[in-house]
Enzyme design. Structure first.
Site, PDB file in Angstrom:
ATOM      1  N   GLY A   1     -34.474  11.158   4.342  1.00 46.47           N
ATOM      2  CA  GLY A   1     -34.686  12.316   3.481  1.00 46.47           C
ATOM      3  C   GLY A   1     -35.918  13.109   3.863  1.00 46.47           C
ATOM      4  O   GLY A   1     -35.970  14.325   3.664  1.00 46.47           O
TER       5      GLY A   1
ATOM      6  N   GLU B   1       0.801  -1.223   0.000  1.00 42.50           N
ATOM      7  CA  GLU B   1       0.000   0.000   0.000  1.00 42.50           C
ATOM      8  C   GLU B   1       0.843   1.287   0.000  1.00 42.50           C
ATOM      9  O   GLU B   1       0.346   2.371   0.242  1.00 42.50           O
ATOM     10  CB  GLU B   1      -0.939   0.021   1.218  1.00 42.50           C
TER      11      GLU B   1
ATOM     12  N   ARG C   1       2.544  -8.526   4.733  1.00 44.84           N
ATOM     13  CA  ARG C   1       1.639  -8.065   3.664  1.00 44.84           C
ATOM     14  C   ARG C   1       2.481  -7.499   2.529  1.00 44.84           C
ATOM     15  O   ARG C   1       3.140  -6.463   2.660  1.00 44.84           O
ATOM     16  CB  ARG C   1       0.651  -7.018   4.194  1.00 44.84           C
TER      17      ARG C   1
ATOM     18  N   HIS D   1      -1.470   3.826  -1.936  1.00 43.46           N
ATOM     19  CA  HIS D   1      -2.560   4.776  -1.680  1.00 43.46           C
ATOM     20  C   HIS D   1      -2.558   5.923  -2.684  1.00 43.46           C
ATOM     21  O   HIS D   1      -3.593   6.510  -2.966  1.00 43.46           O
ATOM     22  CB  HIS D   1      -2.471   5.334  -0.257  1.00 43.46           C
TER      23      HIS D   1
ATOM     24  N   ALA E   1     -11.812  -7.341   4.633  1.00 42.32           N
ATOM     25  CA  ALA E   1     -11.757  -6.372   5.725  1.00 42.32           C
ATOM     26  C   ALA E   1     -13.126  -5.722   5.902  1.00 42.32           C
ATOM     27  O   ALA E   1     -13.875  -6.032   6.837  1.00 42.32           O
ATOM     28  CB  ALA E   1     -10.674  -5.345   5.444  1.00 42.32           C
TER      29      ALA E   1
HETATM   30  P1  FAD Z   1     -36.012   7.084  -0.130  1.00 38.69           P
HETATM   31  O1  FAD Z   1     -34.967   6.159  -0.573  1.00 38.69           O
HETATM   32  O2  FAD Z   1     -36.374   8.188  -1.040  1.00 38.69           O
HETATM   33  O3  FAD Z   1     -37.308   6.201   0.183  1.00 38.69           O
HETATM   34  C1  FAD Z   1     -38.561   6.763   0.484  1.00 38.69           C
HETATM   35  C2  FAD Z   1     -39.647   5.734   0.223  1.00 38.69           C
HETATM   36  O4  FAD Z   1     -40.846   6.226   0.733  1.00 38.69           O
HETATM   37  C3  FAD Z   1     -39.868   5.419  -1.233  1.00 38.69           C
HETATM   38  O5  FAD Z   1     -39.760   4.028  -1.469  1.00 38.69           O
HETATM   39  C4  FAD Z   1     -41.288   5.919  -1.496  1.00 38.69           C
HETATM   40  O6  FAD Z   1     -41.979   5.104  -2.436  1.00 38.69           O
HETATM   41  C5  FAD Z   1     -41.908   5.828  -0.128  1.00 38.69           C
HETATM   42  N1  FAD Z   1     -43.044   6.743   0.114  1.00 38.69           N
HETATM   43  C6  FAD Z   1     -43.067   8.072  -0.031  1.00 38.69           C
HETATM   44  N2  FAD Z   1     -44.276   8.560   0.350  1.00 38.69           N
HETATM   45  C7  FAD Z   1     -45.022   7.500   0.735  1.00 38.69           C
HETATM   46  C8  FAD Z   1     -46.331   7.344   1.261  1.00 38.69           C
HETATM   47  N3  FAD Z   1     -47.134   8.396   1.508  1.00 38.69           N
HETATM   48  N4  FAD Z   1     -46.757   6.094   1.530  1.00 38.69           N
HETATM   49  C9  FAD Z   1     -45.986   5.007   1.314  1.00 38.69           C
HETATM   50  N5  FAD Z   1     -44.730   5.116   0.849  1.00 38.69           N
HETATM   51  C10 FAD Z   1     -44.256   6.340   0.575  1.00 38.69           C
HETATM   52  N6  FAD Z   1     -26.646   7.534  -1.304  1.00 38.69           N
HETATM   53  C11 FAD Z   1     -25.482   7.147  -0.840  1.00 38.69           C
HETATM   54  O7  FAD Z   1     -25.262   7.198   0.362  1.00 38.69           O
HETATM   55  N7  FAD Z   1     -24.514   6.669  -1.658  1.00 38.69           N
HETATM   56  C12 FAD Z   1     -24.693   6.575  -2.986  1.00 38.69           C
HETATM   57  O8  FAD Z   1     -23.790   6.147  -3.706  1.00 38.69           O
HETATM   58  C13 FAD Z   1     -25.930   6.970  -3.514  1.00 38.69           C
HETATM   59  N8  FAD Z   1     -26.161   6.899  -4.839  1.00 38.69           N
HETATM   60  C14 FAD Z   1     -27.369   7.282  -5.325  1.00 38.69           C
HETATM   61  C15 FAD Z   1     -27.587   7.206  -6.683  1.00 38.69           C
HETATM   62  C16 FAD Z   1     -28.817   7.567  -7.207  1.00 38.69           C
HETATM   63  C17 FAD Z   1     -29.023   7.480  -8.678  1.00 38.69           C
HETATM   64  C18 FAD Z   1     -29.843   8.016  -6.349  1.00 38.69           C
HETATM   65  C19 FAD Z   1     -31.184   8.407  -6.891  1.00 38.69           C
HETATM   66  C20 FAD Z   1     -29.611   8.130  -4.987  1.00 38.69           C
HETATM   67  C21 FAD Z   1     -28.369   7.766  -4.466  1.00 38.69           C
HETATM   68  N9  FAD Z   1     -28.090   7.873  -3.114  1.00 38.69           N
HETATM   69  C22 FAD Z   1     -26.892   7.466  -2.626  1.00 38.69           C
HETATM   70  C23 FAD Z   1     -29.028   8.507  -2.183  1.00 38.69           C
HETATM   71  C24 FAD Z   1     -29.753   7.490  -1.320  1.00 38.69           C
HETATM   72  O9  FAD Z   1     -30.364   6.522  -2.134  1.00 38.69           O
HETATM   73  C25 FAD Z   1     -30.747   8.227  -0.463  1.00 38.69           C
HETATM   74  O10 FAD Z   1     -30.067   9.085   0.404  1.00 38.69           O
HETATM   75  C26 FAD Z   1     -31.601   7.279   0.359  1.00 38.69           C
HETATM   76  O11 FAD Z   1     -32.309   6.404  -0.487  1.00 38.69           O
HETATM   77  C27 FAD Z   1     -32.591   8.049   1.212  1.00 38.69           C
HETATM   78  O12 FAD Z   1     -33.319   7.123   1.950  1.00 38.69           O
HETATM   79  P2  FAD Z   1     -34.767   7.420   2.498  1.00 38.69           P
HETATM   80  O13 FAD Z   1     -35.200   6.131   3.092  1.00 38.69           O
HETATM   81  O14 FAD Z   1     -34.747   8.617   3.347  1.00 38.69           O
HETATM   82  O15 FAD Z   1     -35.660   7.783   1.237  1.00 38.69           O
END
Ligand code: FAD
Ligand code: NAP
Ligand code: SF4
Length: 680
Positions: A657, A171, A221, A259, A317
């Site tokens: 979110g 590394e 290693r 690295h 790891a």
């Molecule tokens: P969400 O994943 O948005 O899930 C919310 C859910 O609630 C959905 O399934 C929706 O259908 C449901 N919902 C909403 N309203 C209702 C309702 N009234 N009744 C029933 N169901 C409902 N994050 C990382 O950390 N690393 C990454 O590499 C990464 N890459 C990503 C790439 C892409 C293309 C995208 C789009 C996102 C990426 N993310 C990544 C972000 C990550 O996916 C989100 O931060 C994460 O999914 C958020 O989780 P959450 O559970 O808060 O919301």
């Protein structure tokens, strides 16, 4: 049972007799710096962390890097083993591991010029690109003192109850710096020929062996592929390995890439077990056990590496951060219950490089075993969780594990939320494993999953839940740009969810994580199967596994870009600056290689039939594109929280979110879900 559970993992689970001691299986938990090893008061936490992994069945554990001296520190006051006073801390660790039936070796890591502190030394006084401190070249006395430091450290480790030591030689750390002409310009007996360049590593192994006796593991290693200009050839690698065996090494562990290398070696886009063939070649050259490492995360590959003769042992790891019970689950036919490391680096390496305690995106308990505890509940509650994205899945599984009655709703026909889109990005296929894990976990725990079920507040109130967790995630943001309703404007969901056909010239508004991901998605030729084949990946990055010269580097042969892409942001900073510390550069390099034009400091003026009109650096420009794809961040979806709670109704909680869309990632979403469910 699915096929993964039916398969036999007999080779992986077979014991390994080292003559004086026996490892209970072929699985090594590779060295990882968690940050806990740097402070004496964290050793009880470190012992709990290792105890869980030992209880989970792993054969041999390697600690995070422990320096043999102040000069060898990676960071100021980093973990050091150079005095009798260090022993009681380490005994807490070795006792915990031995009580659970596993074995543990202490890694001795001298950082050389990678140290981020003013005492750094190296073979020659050449600064590394990843530390601001220029090293002092060791003189003869300094080299002799360094050897003595290793010997003292190994003897202290033996006194502390370790089963052996791992001497870190890959590394790009100190011993690797002596081994390669890149960093060793010496003309004395420690530089020049490979015999001279390896002298330090070989003398250290010889003298440690002499000091600790025969019944103590010395794992070395060894760097099989340096992946830097001025790195070693395969012949050098083999010569060093043979000399280390002669010097008294018990096991040869392997490492890939310095690295500072500009070729990724462990991020998620690196094909699984990409470098196993090198371990296989080395194994034919030596008679001591050889370990395969790097981007191995699944038991099937691990078992195949052993059964095919590529290695005697497999080192994983990060998979042990993700799931301490990895080995037990394999042994018990519960492979589909493994929480798989998705190689995102977001909570482990990115934390380490930010000087924060490491953990794991998919397992927030990692390195927090004594702080995030899932206690069985005394009184079961009825808990509704709305949203089966990462936040909701995490909350649902932890609450159910603790004994609550959990109902999980999602409007969609599948669990996973945005992870369903993330896993469609080339190089992010591993994200599907997280959904496989959660799907199985919901099943095992008996969570009542209600899909295709868009929940309203009234319906929730009517069902008599004790607690409601709102994890409804986000909605994509629509920026107020003139012409935003034009038919050529798409959102990232149109592309990843609805598969709308995209033209040959594209502008992406927003250069955050999703903007970069959309870029990678649109550059990929859909005719080429994913995950990317190893040969394809090696050509893209310019890696020659035959490693005849130059540390395995050769000229990259990237595929011609599929589209002309502009990636835009309003900020003046470098696009991609906010991406992960240890993975962002890979995304940038990939897009730049494919000719993506990245523009910062952009002002969006309007979108019309001609394309996207912008101002950049005071100049007006028209980007003549077929589509404009909006990746301009997201807003929280909080519709279920809008009314006042009824006095006698359930308590409502917001996570993921839905709680805060800004800077949201799955790491925060999963951690918040777990932390909340641990308290209810
Ligand atoms: P969400 O994943 O948005 O899930 C919310 C859910 O609630 C959905 O399934 C929706 O259908 C449901 N919902 C909403 N309203 C209702 C309702 N009234 N009744 C029933 N169901 C409902 N994050 C990382 O950390 N690393 C990454 O590499 C990464 N890459 C990503 C790439 C892409 C293309 C995208 C789009 C996102 C990426 N993310 C990544 C972000 C990550 O996916 C989100 O931060 C994460 O999914 C958020 O989780 P959450 O559970 O808060 O919301
Ligand atoms: P993000 O990273 O916050 O990026 C949003 C982008 O949109 C920024 O480039 C921002 O730059 C721009 N923007 C914001 N408001 C705008 C507006 N009103 N008009 C025009 N442009 C605007 O968010 P994201 O890309 O949507 O990703 C969401 C989360 O998922 C991120 O926080 C990230 O952590 C996670 N994720 C991570 C990865 C990963 O590889 N680790 C990959 C994908 C997603 P300007 O304001 O400068 O224009
Ligand atoms: Fe693996 Fe990501 Fe967890 Fe690190 S944070 S151990 S890379 S899943």
């Amino acid at each position: 049972m699915n096929n993964a559970n039916d398969a036999s993992y007999a080779h992986l689970l077979a014991p390994l007799d080292l003559g004086f001691t026996t490892l209970r299986n072929r699985v090594i938990m590779g060295s990882m710096h968690t940050g806990l090893e740097d402070r004496f008061y964290h050793y009880p936490k470190l012992a709990a962390y290792f105890r869980e992994r030992a209880r989970g069945g792993v054969g041999l554990i390697v600690t995070g890097g422990i320096s043999p001296s102040r000069e060898g520190w990676l960071l100021p006051f980093g973990g050091t083993m150079n005095s009798l006073f260090d022993i009681p801390n380490h005994r807490k660790v070795t006792r915990a591991v031995h009580e659970e039936g596993s074995k543990i070796v202490m890694q001795i890591l001298h950082s050389g010029r990678y140290g981020y502190q003013p005492f750094v030394v190296s073979a020659s006084a050449i600064k590394s690109p990843i530390s601001k401190f220029k090293p002092r070249a060791l003189d003869e006395a300094g080299i002799r003192r360094t050897i003595a430091d290793y010997v003292r450290s190994a003897k202290l480790a033996q006194k502390a109850g370790y089963d052996g030591v791992e001497i870190m030689g890959s590394e790009g750390y100190l011993l690797n710096q002596f081994l390669c002409a890149r960093t060793n310009l010496r003309q004395d007996q420690w530089g020049g020929s490979i015999e001279n360049r390896m002298r330090l590593a070989v003398e250290i192994v010889q003298q440690v062996r002499a000091a600790v006796g025969t019944n103590f593991i010395i794992m070395y290693r060894h760097s099989l592929l340096d992946l830097v200009e001025g790195g070693n050839t395969w012949d050098d690698v083999v010569a060093v390995a043979k000399a280390l065996e002669q010097a008294g090494a018990t096991i040869l562990n392997t490492g890939i890439g310095w690295h500072e290398a500009r070729v990724p070696t462990i991020v998620t886009s690196v094909p699984r077990a990409a470098f196993r063939s090198l371990a296989g070649r080395l194994r034919k050259e030596v008679s001591i056990p050889v370990v395969a490492s790097n981007r191995i995360n699944m038991p099937a590959e691990a078992n195949d590496i052993i059964s095919s003769g590529d290695a005697d042992l497999v080192s994983m790891a990060r998979p042990f951060l993700a799931d301490p019970e990895f080995v037990n689950k394999v042994a018990q036919g519960r492979v589909d219950e493994i929480n798989t490391c998705i190689a995102c680096n977001q909570a482990c390496l990115d934390h380490t490089f930010a000087n924060k305690r490491a953990s794991c995106l998919v397992n927030p308990r990692a390195a927090h075993e004594t702080e995030l505890v899932y206690r069985k509940v005394v009184r079961q509650k009825r808990i509704a969780i709305v949203g089966a994205g990462p936040a909701g899945l995490s909350a649902a599984t932890v609450a159910a594990e603790r004994g609550h009655a959990v109902t999980l709703f999602d409007a969609s026909d599948r669990i996973g939320g945005q992870f369903n889109y993330a896993m469609r990005i080339p190089g992010k296929e591993e994200f599907a494993e997280t959904l496989r894990y959660f799907r199985r976990r919901l099943d095992v725990l008996g969570v009542n999953v209600q899909l295709n079920h868009r929940v309203t507040r009234e319906a929730l109130l009517a069902q008599g839940f004790d607690e409601v967790i709102v994890a409804t995630g986000v909605v994509p943001r629509t920026p107020p740009i003139e012409g935003i309703d034009h038919p050529k404007v798409l959102s990232y969901l149109d592309v990843l969810k609805h598969d709308v056909a995209v033209g040959a010239r594209v502008a992406i508004i927003g250069a955050g994580g999703i903007g970069f991901d959309i870029g990678e998605f649109l550059l990929h030729d859909p005719k080429v199967a994913l995950p990317m084949a190893l040969s394809h990946w090696l050509a893209e990055w310019g890696v020659n596994l035959a490693s005849s010269s130059n540390g395995g580097l050769c000229a990259p042969v990237p595929e011609a870009p599929l589209r002309k892409i502009y990636l835009l942001q309003r900020k003046a900073s470098k696009p991609g600056a906010g991406l992960g510390k240890t993975s962002g550069w890979v995304h940038r390099a990939t897009l730049l290689r494919k000719g993506v034009e990245m523009l910062a400091g952009v002002e969006y003026r309007r979108i019309d039939d001609a394309g996207l009109h912008i101002t950049v650096n005071g100049e007006q420009r028209l980007l003549e594109v077929d589509h404009v794809i909006i990746c301009a961040g997201q807003d929280a979806l909080t519709e279920l929280m809008s009314a006042q709670p009824a006095a006698d109704g359930p308590r409502f909680h917001l996570i993921g979110g839905a709680a805060l869309a800004a800077e949201l990632d799955a790491k925060r979403a999963i951690r918040q879900g777990a932390e909340l469910a641990a308290m209810l």
